[in-house]
Design a protein around this motif. Sequence first.
Motif, PDB file in Angstrom:
ATOM      1  N   THR A 119       4.769   5.732  -4.992  1.00  0.00           N
ATOM      2  CA  THR A 119       5.452   5.573  -6.284  1.00  0.00           C
ATOM      3  C   THR A 119       4.435   5.622  -7.418  1.00  0.00           C
ATOM      4  OG1 THR A 119       5.298   3.162  -6.244  1.00  0.00           O
ATOM      5  CG2 THR A 119       7.240   4.160  -5.216  1.00  0.00           C
ATOM      6  N   ARG A 120       4.936   5.425  -8.612  1.00  0.00           N
ATOM      7  CA  ARG A 120       4.101   5.518  -9.815  1.00  0.00           C
ATOM      8  C   ARG A 120       3.253   4.282 -10.070  1.00  0.00           C
ATOM      9  NH1 ARG A 120       8.266   6.450 -14.394  1.00  0.00           N
ATOM     10  NH2 ARG A 120       9.104   7.813 -12.761  1.00  0.00           N
ATOM     11  N   ILE A 121       3.507   3.177  -9.345  1.00  0.00           N
ATOM     12  CA  ILE A 121       2.753   1.949  -9.600  1.00  0.00           C
ATOM     13  C   ILE A 121       1.632   1.827  -8.576  1.00  0.00           C
ATOM     14  CG2 ILE A 121       4.741   0.806 -10.636  1.00  0.00           C
ATOM     15  CD1 ILE A 121       5.144  -0.688  -8.001  1.00  0.00           C
ATOM     16  N   SER A 122       0.657   0.969  -8.923  1.00  0.00           N
ATOM     17  CA  SER A 122      -0.481   0.758  -8.030  1.00  0.00           C
ATOM     18  C   SER A 122      -0.153  -0.303  -6.981  1.00  0.00           C
ATOM     19  CB  SER A 122      -1.701   0.325  -8.845  1.00  0.00           C
ATOM     20  OG  SER A 122      -1.439  -0.911  -9.490  1.00  0.00           O
ATOM     21  N   LYS A 123      -1.068  -0.454  -6.049  1.00  0.00           N
ATOM     22  CA  LYS A 123      -0.890  -1.449  -4.993  1.00  0.00           C
ATOM     23  C   LYS A 123      -0.886  -2.854  -5.593  1.00  0.00           C
ATOM     24  CE  LYS A 123      -3.231  -3.361  -0.921  1.00  0.00           C
ATOM     25  NZ  LYS A 123      -4.422  -3.282  -0.042  1.00  0.00           N
ATOM     26  N   GLU A 124      -1.799  -3.111  -6.549  1.00  0.00           N
ATOM     27  CA  GLU A 124      -1.869  -4.436  -7.161  1.00  0.00           C
ATOM     28  C   GLU A 124      -0.581  -4.748  -7.921  1.00  0.00           C
ATOM     29  OE1 GLU A 124      -4.120  -2.104  -7.336  1.00  0.00           O
ATOM     30  OE2 GLU A 124      -5.790  -2.970  -6.179  1.00  0.00           O
ATOM     31  N   MET A 125      -0.043  -3.744  -8.599  1.00  0.00           N
ATOM     32  CA  MET A 125       1.211  -3.951  -9.324  1.00  0.00           C
ATOM     33  C   MET A 125       2.345  -4.235  -8.353  1.00  0.00           C
ATOM     34  SD  MET A 125       2.505  -4.133 -12.299  1.00  0.00           S
ATOM     35  CE  MET A 125       4.095  -4.093 -13.119  1.00  0.00           C
ATOM     36  N   ALA A 126       2.349  -3.545  -7.231  1.00  0.00           N
ATOM     37  CA  ALA A 126       3.382  -3.784  -6.216  1.00  0.00           C
ATOM     38  C   ALA A 126       3.275  -5.197  -5.664  1.00  0.00           C
ATOM     39  CB  ALA A 126       3.258  -2.754  -5.100  1.00  0.00           C
ATOM     40  N   GLU A 127       2.049  -5.675  -5.459  1.00  0.00           N
ATOM     41  CA  GLU A 127       1.866  -7.038  -4.948  1.00  0.00           C
ATOM     42  C   GLU A 127       2.376  -8.067  -5.966  1.00  0.00           C
ATOM     43  OE1 GLU A 127      -2.262  -7.258  -4.121  1.00  0.00           O
ATOM     44  OE2 GLU A 127      -2.127  -6.239  -2.171  1.00  0.00           O
ATOM     45  N   SER A 150       0.836  -1.206   0.000  1.00  0.00           N
ATOM     46  CA  SER A 150       0.000   0.000   0.000  1.00  0.00           C
ATOM     47  C   SER A 150       0.868   1.253   0.000  1.00  0.00           C
ATOM     48  CB  SER A 150      -0.921   0.000   1.217  1.00  0.00           C
ATOM     49  OG  SER A 150      -1.768  -1.134   1.196  1.00  0.00           O
ATOM     50  N   GLY A 161       2.360   1.629  -3.432  1.00  0.00           N
ATOM     51  CA  GLY A 161       1.370   2.141  -4.371  1.00  0.00           C
ATOM     52  C   GLY A 161       1.053   3.602  -4.148  1.00  0.00           C
ATOM     53  N   GLU A 162       1.187   4.057  -2.900  1.00  0.00           N
ATOM     54  CA  GLU A 162       0.866   5.453  -2.586  1.00  0.00           C
ATOM     55  C   GLU A 162       2.028   6.385  -2.907  1.00  0.00           C
ATOM     56  OE1 GLU A 162      -0.499   8.145   1.298  1.00  0.00           O
ATOM     57  OE2 GLU A 162      -0.356   5.951   1.448  1.00  0.00           O
TER      58      GLU A 162
END
Length: 353
Positions: free
Chosen positions: A268-276, A262, A265-266
């Motif tokens: 950086t440029r990527i989303s939480k799902e992408m980070a997961e 989370s 995702g908050e």
Amino acid sequence: MISKRGIIVWISAFVTFLAIMASFSMAVLLVNEGAGAIVTPYILGNIAGALSVEIYLWMSITFTFIFLGITCILIYLKQPPDPEIVKLLLKVGGNLAALRKTQENSITEIAEQIEYGRKINQKFFSTVSSDLKEDKKETMEILANHRKAFKKVRTDLISTIETKATETGEKMSADLKKQETVMLGVKRLSEEGTTDLKNQRAELEEIKLRLERIEGNMVPNQANLKSLDNPEDIKGIGPALGKELRTLGVTSVGDFLTTDPSVIGEKTRISKEMAENLQASAQLMMIPGVDSNDAELLIESGIKSRKELAAHELIQLSRRVGEIAKIYVDQGKISKEDYPTIEEISAWIRNAR
């Protein structure tokens, strides 16, 4: 100087002109006044008195023709020749005669010179023609001799070439037969050697596979990703995202795995799902034998952790991974060489445990 004859001609011509003018005047008066009109002439009026227009007109016409005839007679009347002119003409005639004689003499001399030149030229050309005929005869004889010699040389040369060509052809034919025999032997040996090489290559490939299997069983696989590696070593993390992660204090793969997705995702440029998904890929790549393509196949199969991989049954997982891998091969994402085998999937499960 003007002669008396000339003066008389001029007077006669002038009177003729006056008569013509009087005739013209009477004709105009006759037209305007009509027949029967009376006119008093300037000169004849004092003598003849008044006259009718018709009479005066005819008188004027008569005098016109009379004086015109007199003028013409005076003009064309033969005159005696002028002595000075006669002398001048005689002198000119003498000069012309002398000039004619001179021209005749010149023409005679020129004709003689032309005739002399013609004779000289005729003699010269006759001599030249005779010389040319002799030279032509000699030249033709020389050419005939050369032609005979050339023909003989050509015949001898052709005969020699034909003889040499025949001998060379026979020799080459014999050599070609020998070479053909040798080539057949070489070809046979080459075919036998090719067969032996194929057999040896197949044996070497089999030995290589056996050695690889033995080596795989003896040497444990190394993980493609370690916790101390840079975040950029994870497939999907480039330099820009790596720089953003470092601002969060993420400097290694281990830091990336332990950071809350989370927060990533908050911040950086990527989303939480992408980070997961990136964390799941990194965790799977830390299993020995699993590379980035294998990790992507496992994630598409629903496996996102080492624990989930260790808990899966081999055949079921192989079926799911095989279906996804086939789609990836058709799409060109992976090659057939990257298609995982059951043995490799079994090793993944074993290493995950």
